[in-house]
Design a protein around this motif. Structure first.
Motif: not given
Length: 148
Positions: A24-52
């Motif tokens: 999770y990346v909290g962002g910085d509202p004062t700089m106009g940077e919104p929060p977002f999140a992403y998966t790490v390691g999902l692409h190493t699981r069988p049948g998944r060549a991606y993250e979300l």
């Protein structure tokens, strides 16, 4: 894999235990940077060549959405594609729509652990009228759900 950074060691331990971690990346509202999140390691699981990824939510919601989406894609045997809609993962049965993240290299923890960055698919959520960013008459401000 050995890292000097204790945080990266923690993320690697979460991946080893659960198959992936959510950053999770909290962002910085004062700089106009919104929060977002992403998966790490999902692409190493069988049948998944991606993250979300997911933008505009708090840490708990983002984690819940990303974990539900990872399970939903795997359970349905579906590979992410641009514009793919996955129903029933949100309250009121609302779906999510996938789009490719334009700058996955900005999701630094993936690269820090693996030395590379796989494709990353952002899960978009609809407005109250089931319209997504880019649809005609989508009625949420761009800052509510920025495109990564």
């Amino acid at each position: 894999m050995t890292w000097e950074d204790p945080y990266l060691r923690h993320v690697a331990a979460v991946i080893a235990e659960h198959g992936h971690a959510v950053q999770y990346v909290g962002g910085d509202p004062t700089m106009g940077e919104p929060p977002f999140a992403y998966t790490v390691g999902l692409h190493t699981r069988p049948g998944r060549a991606y993250e979300l990824a997911f933008a505009g939510g708090g840490p708990d919601l983002s984690t819940k959405v990303l974990n539900s989406l990872a399970i939903g894609l795997a359970d349905r045997g579906v590979e992410p594609t641009d514009g793919l809609e996955i129903g029933g993962l949100l309250q009121r049965g609302l779906g999510l729509r996938l789009r490719m993240v334009s700058r996955p290299e900005d999701l630094g923890v993936i690269h820090a652990i693996y030395g590379t960055t796989p494709p990353v698919w952002q899960a978009l959520w609809p407005d109250r009228n089931d319209r997504f960013p880019g649809d005609p008459h989508y009625n949420l401000p761009a800052t509510a759900q920025p495109l990564l």
